[in-house]
Scaffold this motif. Structure first.
Motif, PDB file in Angstrom:
ATOM      1  N   VAL A   1      37.905  35.839  38.992  1.00 21.21           N
ATOM      2  CA  VAL A   1      36.644  35.421  39.610  1.00 21.21           C
ATOM      3  C   VAL A   1      35.831  36.663  39.979  1.00 21.21           C
ATOM      4  O   VAL A   1      34.626  36.724  39.742  1.00 21.21           O
ATOM      5  CB  VAL A   1      36.887  34.524  40.847  1.00 21.21           C
ATOM      6  N   GLY A   2      36.486  37.659  40.520  1.00 21.43           N
ATOM      7  CA  GLY A   2      35.810  38.911  40.836  1.00 21.43           C
ATOM      8  C   GLY A   2      35.215  39.562  39.601  1.00 21.43           C
ATOM      9  O   GLY A   2      34.097  40.079  39.637  1.00 21.43           O
ATOM     10  N   LEU A   3      35.955  39.522  38.499  1.00 24.20           N
ATOM     11  CA  LEU A   3      35.450  40.083  37.249  1.00 24.20           C
ATOM     12  C   LEU A   3      34.211  39.319  36.781  1.00 24.20           C
ATOM     13  O   LEU A   3      33.222  39.927  36.358  1.00 24.20           O
ATOM     14  CB  LEU A   3      36.530  40.057  36.169  1.00 24.20           C
ATOM     15  N   ILE A   4      34.238  38.011  36.872  1.00 20.94           N
ATOM     16  CA  ILE A   4      33.071  37.195  36.478  1.00 20.94           C
ATOM     17  C   ILE A   4      31.861  37.565  37.335  1.00 20.94           C
ATOM     18  O   ILE A   4      30.759  37.751  36.823  1.00 20.94           O
ATOM     19  CB  ILE A   4      33.399  35.687  36.579  1.00 20.94           C
TER      20      ILE A   4
ATOM     21  N   GLU B   1      29.065  49.884  46.992  1.00 17.02           N
ATOM     22  CA  GLU B   1      29.266  49.494  45.590  1.00 17.02           C
ATOM     23  C   GLU B   1      30.695  49.758  45.139  1.00 17.02           C
ATOM     24  O   GLU B   1      31.336  48.886  44.535  1.00 17.02           O
ATOM     25  CB  GLU B   1      28.301  50.270  44.681  1.00 17.02           C
ATOM     26  N   VAL B   2      31.198  50.944  45.449  1.00 16.85           N
ATOM     27  CA  VAL B   2      32.555  51.301  45.031  1.00 16.85           C
ATOM     28  C   VAL B   2      33.578  50.401  45.725  1.00 16.85           C
ATOM     29  O   VAL B   2      34.485  49.844  45.078  1.00 16.85           O
ATOM     30  CB  VAL B   2      32.843  52.790  45.326  1.00 16.85           C
ATOM     31  N   CYS B   3      33.428  50.242  47.032  1.00 14.44           N
ATOM     32  CA  CYS B   3      34.385  49.426  47.788  1.00 14.44           C
ATOM     33  C   CYS B   3      34.348  47.958  47.371  1.00 14.44           C
ATOM     34  O   CYS B   3      35.393  47.313  47.248  1.00 14.44           O
ATOM     35  CB  CYS B   3      34.137  49.577  49.283  1.00 14.44           C
ATOM     36  N   CYS B   4      33.144  47.429  47.144  1.00 19.73           N
ATOM     37  CA  CYS B   4      33.026  46.029  46.703  1.00 19.73           C
ATOM     38  C   CYS B   4      33.654  45.836  45.328  1.00 19.73           C
ATOM     39  O   CYS B   4      34.394  44.871  45.110  1.00 19.73           O
ATOM     40  CB  CYS B   4      31.567  45.599  46.649  1.00 19.73           C
TER      41      CYS B   4
ATOM     42  N   TRP C   1      38.405  43.226  53.652  1.00 20.37           N
ATOM     43  CA  TRP C   1      37.971  44.439  52.946  1.00 20.37           C
ATOM     44  C   TRP C   1      36.677  44.189  52.168  1.00 20.37           C
ATOM     45  O   TRP C   1      35.791  45.035  52.151  1.00 20.37           O
ATOM     46  CB  TRP C   1      39.064  44.943  52.004  1.00 20.37           C
ATOM     47  N   LEU C   2      36.572  43.040  51.550  1.00 24.22           N
ATOM     48  CA  LEU C   2      35.336  42.730  50.831  1.00 24.22           C
ATOM     49  C   LEU C   2      34.200  42.465  51.816  1.00 24.22           C
ATOM     50  O   LEU C   2      33.084  42.935  51.618  1.00 24.22           O
ATOM     51  CB  LEU C   2      35.505  41.540  49.875  1.00 24.22           C
TER      52      LEU C   2
ATOM     53  N   LEU D   1      38.063  43.090  42.622  1.00 28.23           N
ATOM     54  CA  LEU D   1      38.971  43.066  41.467  1.00 28.23           C
ATOM     55  C   LEU D   1      40.444  43.069  41.841  1.00 28.23           C
ATOM     56  O   LEU D   1      41.264  42.514  41.113  1.00 28.23           O
ATOM     57  CB  LEU D   1      38.690  44.261  40.547  1.00 28.23           C
ATOM     58  N   ILE D   2      40.810  43.700  42.954  1.00 27.61           N
ATOM     59  CA  ILE D   2      42.238  43.913  43.234  1.00 27.61           C
ATOM     60  C   ILE D   2      42.872  42.876  44.159  1.00 27.61           C
ATOM     61  O   ILE D   2      44.059  42.948  44.428  1.00 27.61           O
ATOM     62  CB  ILE D   2      42.514  45.324  43.784  1.00 27.61           C
ATOM     63  N   PHE D   3      42.081  41.918  44.641  1.00 27.23           N
ATOM     64  CA  PHE D   3      42.647  40.872  45.488  1.00 27.23           C
ATOM     65  C   PHE D   3      42.549  39.529  44.779  1.00 27.23           C
ATOM     66  O   PHE D   3      41.459  39.066  44.434  1.00 27.23           O
ATOM     67  CB  PHE D   3      41.941  40.812  46.846  1.00 27.23           C
ATOM     68  N   SER D   4      43.676  38.902  44.570  1.00 20.68           N
ATOM     69  CA  SER D   4      43.718  37.629  43.843  1.00 20.68           C
ATOM     70  C   SER D   4      43.260  36.447  44.690  1.00 20.68           C
ATOM     71  O   SER D   4      43.132  35.334  44.176  1.00 20.68           O
ATOM     72  CB  SER D   4      45.133  37.377  43.318  1.00 20.68           C
ATOM     73  N   ASP D   5      42.968  36.672  45.941  1.00 26.83           N
ATOM     74  CA  ASP D   5      42.548  35.600  46.847  1.00 26.83           C
ATOM     75  C   ASP D   5      41.233  34.941  46.428  1.00 26.83           C
ATOM     76  O   ASP D   5      40.904  33.859  46.908  1.00 26.83           O
ATOM     77  CB  ASP D   5      42.374  36.148  48.268  1.00 26.83           C
ATOM     78  N   PHE D   6      40.477  35.599  45.552  1.00 22.67           N
ATOM     79  CA  PHE D   6      39.193  35.046  45.112  1.00 22.67           C
ATOM     80  C   PHE D   6      39.349  34.066  43.954  1.00 22.67           C
ATOM     81  O   PHE D   6      38.408  33.362  43.618  1.00 22.67           O
ATOM     82  CB  PHE D   6      38.238  36.174  44.696  1.00 22.67           C
TER      83      PHE D   6
END
Length: 156
Positions: A10-13, A50-53, A132-133, A58-63
């Motif tokens: 979802v983050g990638l999308i 931008e970098v942190c978002c 974090w997001l 991408l690294i948390f599967s909770d999305f």
């Protein structure tokens, strides 16, 4: 609230929905684009955000999608905001490429090409319950929306 490590499709999308129009824009900038010296503090907030978002989303599967519940409404609203963001890009690309078209409001939403994705990512953070997001988006929003408002004020 800290997040479960793992890849988020979802983050990638969301990132693709964000980056593709921006890449196209880099070749279709407003003809009257005022490349002003942007506030260095706002620019720093924007870059760090931008970098942190990007990393957080991408690294948390909770999305990723889960079974439907009332909590899923956060994701639905977030995604609808991203769709409105895409509509704003289409509106810009099919009209004359001017700063006026780039910064004009949409359905009463000021600087929609900045405020819509920031709000969408914030709601995605709420949906995933990933602090974090949420923190990253607040940092990004201060810089990104601030810079857009700075450009809008100079334009007027």
């Amino acid at each position: 609230m800290l997040g479960s490590l793992g890849f988020s499709y979802v983050g990638l999308i969301y990132l693709l929905m964000l980056f593709i129009p921006n890449i196209i824009w880099s070749k279709n900038q407003p003809i009257d684009y005022n490349n002003v010296q942007e506030n260095k503090i706002l620019l720093s907030f924007e870059r760090v955000g931008e970098v942190c978002c990007t990393c957080s989303v991408l690294i948390f599967s909770d999305f990723n999608l889960a079974s439907f519940s009332t909590w899923s409404l956060w994701l639905i609203v977030s995604f609808l905001l991203m769709l409105l963001y895409e509509i704003c890009w289409i509106r810009y690309f099919i009209n004359e490429h001017t700063e006026e078209n780039f910064y004009r409001s949409f359905c009463g939403i000021p600087v929609p090409l900045a405020s819509l994705p920031v709000t969408a990512f914030l709601l995605l953070g709420v949906y995933g319950k990933v602090i974090w997001l949420i923190a990253s988006v607040i940092i990004l929003g201060i810089g990104h929306i601030g810079i857009h408002i700075q450009h809008l004020k100079i334009k007027k």
